[in-house]
Design a protein around this motif. Structure first.
Motif, mmCIF file in Angstrom:
data_model
loop_
_atom_site.group_PDB
_atom_site.id
_atom_site.type_symbol
_atom_site.label_atom_id
_atom_site.label_comp_id
_atom_site.label_asym_id
_atom_site.label_seq_id
_atom_site.Cartn_x
_atom_site.Cartn_y
_atom_site.Cartn_z
ATOM 1 N N PHE A 221 0.758 -1.385 0.116
ATOM 2 C CA PHE A 221 0.172 0.080 -0.148
ATOM 3 C C PHE A 221 0.821 1.454 0.060
ATOM 4 O O PHE A 221 0.537 2.344 0.636
ATOM 5 C CB PHE A 221 -0.798 -0.106 1.105
ATOM 6 N N ASN A 222 2.059 1.165 -0.764
ATOM 7 C CA ASN A 222 2.720 2.483 -0.919
ATOM 8 C C ASN A 222 3.181 2.542 -2.138
ATOM 9 O O ASN A 222 3.322 1.531 -3.107
ATOM 10 C CB ASN A 222 3.954 2.214 0.145
ATOM 11 N N LEU A 223 3.187 3.807 -2.716
ATOM 12 C CA LEU A 223 3.588 4.378 -4.195
ATOM 13 C C LEU A 223 5.003 4.953 -3.895
ATOM 14 O O LEU A 223 5.255 5.662 -3.116
ATOM 15 C CB LEU A 223 2.541 5.310 -4.500
ATOM 16 N N VAL A 224 5.949 4.560 -4.945
ATOM 17 C CA VAL A 224 7.368 4.918 -4.913
ATOM 18 C C VAL A 224 7.352 6.006 -6.040
ATOM 19 O O VAL A 224 6.979 5.481 -7.110
ATOM 20 C CB VAL A 224 8.181 3.734 -5.176
ATOM 21 N N GLU A 225 8.121 7.304 -5.725
ATOM 22 C CA GLU A 225 8.309 8.105 -6.823
ATOM 23 C C GLU A 225 9.826 8.034 -6.884
ATOM 24 O O GLU A 225 10.536 8.212 -5.640
ATOM 25 C CB GLU A 225 8.036 9.572 -6.172
ATOM 26 N N PHE A 226 10.209 8.300 -8.141
ATOM 27 C CA PHE A 226 11.804 8.086 -8.256
ATOM 28 C C PHE A 226 12.283 9.273 -8.834
ATOM 29 O O PHE A 226 11.700 10.071 -9.690
ATOM 30 C CB PHE A 226 11.916 6.990 -9.213
ATOM 31 N N ALA A 227 13.627 9.577 -8.438
ATOM 32 C CA ALA A 227 14.436 10.477 -9.294
ATOM 33 C C ALA A 227 14.745 10.181 -10.553
ATOM 34 O O ALA A 227 14.684 8.975 -11.080
ATOM 35 C CB ALA A 227 15.725 10.969 -8.469
ATOM 36 N N HIS A 228 15.208 11.159 -11.665
ATOM 37 C CA HIS A 228 15.507 11.003 -12.661
ATOM 38 C C HIS A 228 17.056 10.997 -12.836
ATOM 39 O O HIS A 228 17.555 11.654 -13.554
ATOM 40 C CB HIS A 228 15.046 12.069 -13.712
ATOM 41 N N ASP A 229 17.708 9.691 -12.210
ATOM 42 C CA ASP A 229 19.210 9.522 -11.814
ATOM 43 C C ASP A 229 19.623 8.148 -12.594
ATOM 44 O O ASP A 229 20.765 7.898 -12.220
ATOM 45 C CB ASP A 229 19.520 9.983 -10.586
ATOM 46 N N GLY A 230 18.710 7.645 -13.256
ATOM 47 C CA GLY A 230 19.152 6.270 -13.742
ATOM 48 C C GLY A 230 18.070 5.695 -14.539
ATOM 49 O O GLY A 230 17.333 6.474 -15.240
ATOM 50 N N ASP A 231 18.351 4.464 -15.035
ATOM 51 C CA ASP A 231 17.291 3.952 -16.084
ATOM 52 C C ASP A 231 16.735 2.563 -15.746
ATOM 53 O O ASP A 231 16.373 1.564 -16.608
ATOM 54 C CB ASP A 231 18.116 3.894 -17.384
ATOM 55 N N GLU A 232 16.942 2.074 -14.598
ATOM 56 C CA GLU A 232 16.312 0.819 -14.010
ATOM 57 C C GLU A 232 16.065 0.785 -12.497
ATOM 58 O O GLU A 232 16.323 1.898 -11.853
ATOM 59 C CB GLU A 232 17.395 -0.294 -13.949
ATOM 60 N N VAL A 233 15.085 -0.065 -12.266
ATOM 61 C CA VAL A 233 14.535 -0.404 -10.793
ATOM 62 C C VAL A 233 14.723 -1.657 -10.477
ATOM 63 O O VAL A 233 14.189 -2.441 -11.181
ATOM 64 C CB VAL A 233 13.174 0.247 -10.741
ATOM 65 N N GLU A 234 15.207 -1.975 -9.418
ATOM 66 C CA GLU A 234 15.436 -3.387 -8.854
ATOM 67 C C GLU A 234 14.574 -3.676 -7.593
ATOM 68 O O GLU A 234 14.652 -2.585 -6.508
ATOM 69 C CB GLU A 234 17.093 -3.503 -8.304
ATOM 70 N N ILE A 235 13.922 -4.575 -7.761
ATOM 71 C CA ILE A 235 12.794 -5.043 -6.790
ATOM 72 C C ILE A 235 13.378 -6.377 -6.239
ATOM 73 O O ILE A 235 13.415 -7.288 -6.899
ATOM 74 C CB ILE A 235 11.437 -4.805 -7.285
ATOM 75 N N VAL A 236 13.505 -6.541 -4.734
ATOM 76 C CA VAL A 236 13.817 -7.845 -4.275
ATOM 77 C C VAL A 236 12.779 -8.092 -3.134
ATOM 78 O O VAL A 236 12.328 -7.105 -2.298
ATOM 79 C CB VAL A 236 15.238 -7.702 -3.232
ATOM 80 N N ALA A 237 12.134 -8.978 -3.239
ATOM 81 C CA ALA A 237 11.090 -9.503 -2.456
ATOM 82 C C ALA A 237 11.402 -10.438 -1.246
ATOM 83 O O ALA A 237 12.092 -11.484 -1.227
ATOM 84 C CB ALA A 237 9.815 -10.406 -3.141
ATOM 85 N N SER A 238 10.725 -9.843 -0.057
ATOM 86 C CA SER A 238 11.149 -10.475 1.270
ATOM 87 C C SER A 238 9.959 -11.483 1.320
ATOM 88 O O SER A 238 10.153 -12.498 2.393
ATOM 89 C CB SER A 238 11.516 -9.696 2.521
ATOM 90 N N SER A 239 8.574 -11.111 0.722
ATOM 91 C CA SER A 239 7.702 -12.065 0.873
ATOM 92 C C SER A 239 6.851 -12.225 -0.403
ATOM 93 O O SER A 239 7.593 -11.267 -1.302
ATOM 94 C CB SER A 239 6.549 -11.647 2.032
ATOM 95 N N ASP A 240 5.935 -13.040 -0.609
ATOM 96 C CA ASP A 240 5.325 -12.781 -1.908
ATOM 97 C C ASP A 240 4.915 -11.464 -2.372
ATOM 98 O O ASP A 240 4.244 -10.913 -1.362
ATOM 99 C CB ASP A 240 4.426 -13.909 -2.001
ATOM 100 N N ALA A 241 5.202 -10.994 -3.378
ATOM 101 C CA ALA A 241 4.747 -9.635 -3.726
ATOM 102 C C ALA A 241 4.161 -9.281 -5.185
ATOM 103 O O ALA A 241 4.483 -10.285 -5.863
ATOM 104 C CB ALA A 241 5.952 -8.601 -3.445
#
Length: 285
Positions: A221-241
């Motif tokens: 239930f959170n929205l992430v806002e990103f800076a414009h300083d790269g070209d990828e997003v890495e997501i690592v799950a600690s539970s099923d997501a």
């Protein structure tokens, strides 16, 4: 390739509609939009009892933008004044371009109201630029098996491509402004690196689970806002997501909204209200 850093995290605020559990991360206290992504309602997850009243979204108008509805659990019946009707089931998506104006309803089918069951729905509003706000309305309803679901690097990660190009798969919806959207499911302990071109705004909402995004811990239930300083997003799950992820070029125009209408000026909003009251949003002309 480099990772885009997290600029801000925007929690969804609870705003139930009748007996429908509803959370909304955008617009929020500290974010008006992630241009061109205007609005997200997260309904559920919850279980409806048998002989329920179903969803409360009877006939209502829209003009000037698009609605994208993800049915994660349950069913949704759609009808609009452009002549479009469908019942979309779990895993499916509806993409409606309101354009110059439609009246539509989003209700529970009779079988769901009779039997009840689990329900979880996301509805995302995507803005249109001024030169497309008055396009002819259209509607596309897709069941789960009409969209490609592919592994995304790790075998424990699957991605359903709704629009745009993802890991060799192409989403079936051809968008007006090159919006790329996908639903990403990540097993506990798995990771995925997703494309996020630095000229584009990323929409990344955690629907379920706990993850780390570019090293920052994040709960559902959170929205992430990103800076414009790269070209990828890495997501690592600690539970099923489950993550709603996408990106688009920002429109960069004034946004004036009033209820179900999103235009560029107050005068255009006033005209939209007059047109609706005059019965002009029938989708036929």
């Amino acid at each position: 390739m480099s990772l885009r850093s997290v600029h801000a995290v925007h929690p969804a605020e609870r705003d139930d509609i009748r007996d429908l559990i509803t959370r909304r991360p955008v617009p929020g206290r500290k974010v008006e939009q992630i241009d061109p992504f205007l609005f997200l309602n997260h309904h559920g997850p919850q279980v409806y009892r048998p002989n329920n009243q179903g969803l409360p979204f009877g006939p209502h108008p829209h003009r000037g933008f698009e609605t994208v509805t993800f049915i994660l659990e349950g069913e949704l019946a759609h009808h609009d004044t452009g002549g479009h009707e469908s019942i979309i089931r779990a895993g499916g998506v509806q993409w409606m371009t309101a354009g110059r104006g439609l009246v539509h309803s989003e209700l529970s089918p009779d079988a769901f109201k009779r039997d009840g069951g689990p329900l979880e729905i996301l509805q995302l509003w995507v803005n249109l630029p001024s030169n497309l706000k008055m396009v002819a309305p259209r509607y596309i309803g897709l069941q789960a098996n009409e969209m490609p679901t592919v592994p995304a690097g790790d075998a424990r990660v699957s991605l359903t491509a709704v629009s745009g190009h993802w890991f060799g798969a192409t989403g079936p919806i051809q968008t007006l402004i090159d919006v790329q959207l996908a639903i990403v499911r990540i097993g506990a302990g798995a990771s995925v690196t997703l494309p996020a071109p630095n000229s584009r705004n990323v929409f990344c909402y955690l629907v379920k689970g706990e993850v780390s995004i570019n090293g920052d811990a994040l709960a559902a239930f959170n929205l992430v806002e990103f800076a414009h300083d790269g070209d990828e997003v890495e997501i690592v799950a600690s539970s099923d997501a489950v993550v709603l992820f996408g990106h688009a070029e920002p429109i960069g125009e004034p946004v004036v909204s009033h209820g179900p209408f999103v235009m560029n000026t107050q005068a255009e909003i006033h005209q939209a209200i007059l047109d609706y009251q005059a019965g002009k949003m029938n989708g036929a002309g």
